[in-house]
Design an enzyme around this catalytic site. Structure first.
Site: not given
Ligand SMILES: [Zn+2]
Length: 142
Positions: A56, A58, A86, A89
């Site tokens: 991801h 982030e 999420c 992250c």
């Molecule tokens: Zn994430």
């Protein structure tokens, strides 16, 4: 309250989400900006092309910030991201020492735009073996 500069940087994060989509990945993008609004790092979701469930943007930026920025610089840095981070992250962002996160879509809004996730909660069992498991922790933090 978001400023015009915040919105400009958030639009760049959405552009990065388009770029992720164009490369065959889920459509998420993020960037880091300094206090003056200068972009210092950007990234895109690469979970498909790198076959890495943790790729991801982030998380990648939080890891980069923790590695490359001194704590004072990190604290003055804002992450702009196309979607609310999420849980994975968010945990990394907290550990990275970044000062602020600005997101476009909320997790709730995202949930209304995509199919329900296939993942189910993994059962966790514990605590157990306290007297054995505490030893390396006590040694480390002594
Ligand atoms: Zn994430």
């Amino acid at each position: 309250m978001l400023t015009q500069d915040d919105e400009r940087l958030l639009r760049r994060a959405v552009d990065l989400a388009h770029e992720a989509l164009e490369t065959g990945n889920p459509p998420f993008g993020s960037l880091l900006a300094g206090p003056d609004g200068t972009v210092i790092a950007e990234d895109r979701n690469t979970t498909v092309t790198e076959a890495d469930i943790t790729a991801h943007p982030e998380l990648k930026l939080a890891r980069w910030a923790a590695r490359e920025l001194d704590p004072a610089t990190a604290a003055g840095t804002t992450m702009y991201t196309s979607c609310q981070p999420c849980g994975m992250c968010a945990g990394a962002i907290e550990r990275s020492g970044l000062g602020r996160v600005v997101f476009a879509l909320s997790a709730e809004q995202l949930g209304g735009l995509k199919p329900a996730p296939a993942a189910v909660a993994v059962r966790q069992e514990g605590p157990a073996l306290f007297d054995e498991a505490r030893v390396p922790v006590e040694v480390y933090y002594r």
